[in-house]
Design a protein around this motif. Sequence first.
Motif, mmCIF file in Angstrom:
data_model
loop_
_atom_site.group_PDB
_atom_site.id
_atom_site.type_symbol
_atom_site.label_atom_id
_atom_site.label_comp_id
_atom_site.label_asym_id
_atom_site.label_seq_id
_atom_site.Cartn_x
_atom_site.Cartn_y
_atom_site.Cartn_z
ATOM 1 N N MET A 197 0.848 -1.195 0.000
ATOM 2 C CA MET A 197 0.000 0.000 0.000
ATOM 3 C C MET A 197 0.882 1.244 0.000
ATOM 4 S SD MET A 197 -3.222 -0.548 2.590
ATOM 5 C CE MET A 197 -2.370 -1.019 4.064
ATOM 6 N N PRO A 198 0.321 2.346 -0.499
ATOM 7 C CA PRO A 198 1.025 3.620 -0.349
ATOM 8 C C PRO A 198 1.075 4.007 1.128
ATOM 9 C CG PRO A 198 -0.779 3.807 -1.941
ATOM 10 C CD PRO A 198 -0.922 2.492 -1.251
ATOM 11 N N VAL A 199 2.172 4.658 1.507
ATOM 12 C CA VAL A 199 2.308 5.126 2.874
ATOM 13 C C VAL A 199 2.830 6.564 2.839
ATOM 14 C CG1 VAL A 199 4.637 4.125 3.126
ATOM 15 C CG2 VAL A 199 3.311 4.667 5.164
ATOM 16 N N ILE A 200 2.188 7.417 3.607
ATOM 17 C CA ILE A 200 2.662 8.790 3.778
ATOM 18 C C ILE A 200 3.627 8.759 4.942
ATOM 19 C CG2 ILE A 200 2.047 11.183 4.303
ATOM 20 C CD1 ILE A 200 -0.789 10.514 3.280
ATOM 21 N N MET A 201 4.829 9.288 4.726
ATOM 22 C CA MET A 201 5.837 9.341 5.787
ATOM 23 C C MET A 201 6.172 10.796 6.067
ATOM 24 S SD MET A 201 8.326 6.144 4.821
ATOM 25 C CE MET A 201 9.262 7.133 3.699
ATOM 26 N N ALA A 202 6.263 11.124 7.351
ATOM 27 C CA ALA A 202 6.585 12.492 7.750
ATOM 28 C C ALA A 202 7.536 12.448 8.941
ATOM 29 C CB ALA A 202 5.312 13.246 8.123
ATOM 30 N N SER A 203 8.422 13.443 9.007
ATOM 31 C CA SER A 203 9.376 13.481 10.114
ATOM 32 C C SER A 203 9.841 14.901 10.386
ATOM 33 C CB SER A 203 10.593 12.612 9.789
ATOM 34 O OG SER A 203 11.539 12.675 10.828
ATOM 35 N N GLU A 204 10.012 15.200 11.664
ATOM 36 C CA GLU A 204 10.626 16.467 12.065
ATOM 37 C C GLU A 204 12.132 16.436 11.876
ATOM 38 O OE1 GLU A 204 8.599 19.003 15.354
ATOM 39 O OE2 GLU A 204 8.799 16.954 16.123
ATOM 40 N N ALA A 205 12.674 15.265 11.562
ATOM 41 C CA ALA A 205 14.118 15.139 11.377
ATOM 42 C C ALA A 205 14.576 15.733 10.050
ATOM 43 C CB ALA A 205 14.533 13.669 11.484
ATOM 44 N N GLY A 206 13.653 16.272 9.271
ATOM 45 C CA GLY A 206 14.025 16.938 8.034
ATOM 46 C C GLY A 206 14.303 15.966 6.912
ATOM 47 N N GLY A 207 14.732 16.486 5.770
ATOM 48 C CA GLY A 207 14.936 15.668 4.587
ATOM 49 C C GLY A 207 16.349 15.179 4.382
ATOM 50 N N MET A 208 17.307 15.800 5.064
ATOM 51 C CA MET A 208 18.688 15.363 4.907
ATOM 52 C C MET A 208 18.879 14.025 5.608
ATOM 53 S SD MET A 208 20.352 17.672 3.145
ATOM 54 C CE MET A 208 22.055 17.502 3.560
ATOM 55 N N ASP A 209 19.409 13.075 4.889
ATOM 56 C CA ASP A 209 19.727 11.762 5.451
ATOM 57 C C ASP A 209 18.521 11.069 6.071
ATOM 58 O OD1 ASP A 209 22.433 11.794 4.709
ATOM 59 O OD2 ASP A 209 22.955 12.956 6.487
ATOM 60 N N ILE A 210 17.372 11.141 5.419
ATOM 61 C CA ILE A 210 16.178 10.504 5.968
ATOM 62 C C ILE A 210 16.370 8.996 6.060
ATOM 63 C CG2 ILE A 210 14.915 10.226 3.797
ATOM 64 C CD1 ILE A 210 13.427 11.348 7.209
ATOM 65 N N GLU A 211 17.185 8.430 5.166
ATOM 66 C CA GLU A 211 17.469 6.992 5.253
ATOM 67 C C GLU A 211 18.215 6.665 6.539
ATOM 68 O OE1 GLU A 211 17.152 8.190 0.965
ATOM 69 O OE2 GLU A 211 18.342 8.906 2.635
ATOM 70 N N GLU A 212 19.110 7.547 6.947
ATOM 71 C CA GLU A 212 19.841 7.343 8.203
ATOM 72 C C GLU A 212 18.901 7.471 9.399
ATOM 73 O OE1 GLU A 212 23.128 6.664 10.764
ATOM 74 O OE2 GLU A 212 22.810 6.266 8.640
ATOM 75 N N VAL A 213 17.969 8.409 9.335
ATOM 76 C CA VAL A 213 16.962 8.558 10.391
ATOM 77 C C VAL A 213 16.152 7.265 10.488
ATOM 78 C CG1 VAL A 213 14.892 9.816 11.137
ATOM 79 C CG2 VAL A 213 16.837 11.066 10.171
ATOM 80 N N ALA A 214 15.744 6.736 9.343
ATOM 81 C CA ALA A 214 14.947 5.496 9.330
ATOM 82 C C ALA A 214 15.724 4.333 9.930
ATOM 83 C CB ALA A 214 14.516 5.174 7.912
ATOM 84 N N ARG A 215 17.022 4.304 9.689
ATOM 85 C CA ARG A 215 17.846 3.201 10.183
ATOM 86 C C ARG A 215 18.131 3.314 11.669
ATOM 87 N NH1 ARG A 215 22.902 2.102 11.133
ATOM 88 N NH2 ARG A 215 23.802 4.036 10.386
#
Length: 170
Positions: free
Chosen positions: A119-137
């Motif tokens: 399914m589609p998922v909307i993802m949002a974070s206050e951690a910003g857009g830089m290195d969002i993959e690192e935030v996810a990890r």
Amino acid sequence: MKAHEYQAKQLLAEYGVPVPRGGVAQTAGEARNVAAGLGGKVVVKAQVHAGGRGKAGGIKVVSSAQEAQQAAGALLGTRLVTHQTSAEGVPVTSVLVEEAIEIERELYLGIVIDGVVGMPVIMASEAGGMDIEEVARTTPEKILKAYIDPAIGARPYVARELAYGLNLTR
């Protein structure tokens, strides 16, 4: 569907979301003209379908229209290599030239297909857009998710849930 940053900002602006003033350029001269119209101090951003543009040299902050022309000239016609591209990179055929503004707060917002759930998922974070993959990890709890059931679409209250989770209601 993939959208360039300028396309996403155009869509956001249509719905009343404030975005920096700017324009798209396919030549260095066009970039100079856009920058001159914005007062000189601008950000020149390669428009490619890949993250990590800043770290790869695809985003330049400049102080004048002449510097915008030089930055655009250095990017246009090249291939940008980021952590999300192959070693050959992706071609840069246009740049976004927009006013340089002081960033008070940076948020990340994206819609992707969750292959596991299907399914589609909307993802949002206050951690910003830089290195969002690192935030996810490293800190996945900093990413809010809202799934969209294809059979019924997005629930009307999804935006309120995300705004509350991001403390946008203050």
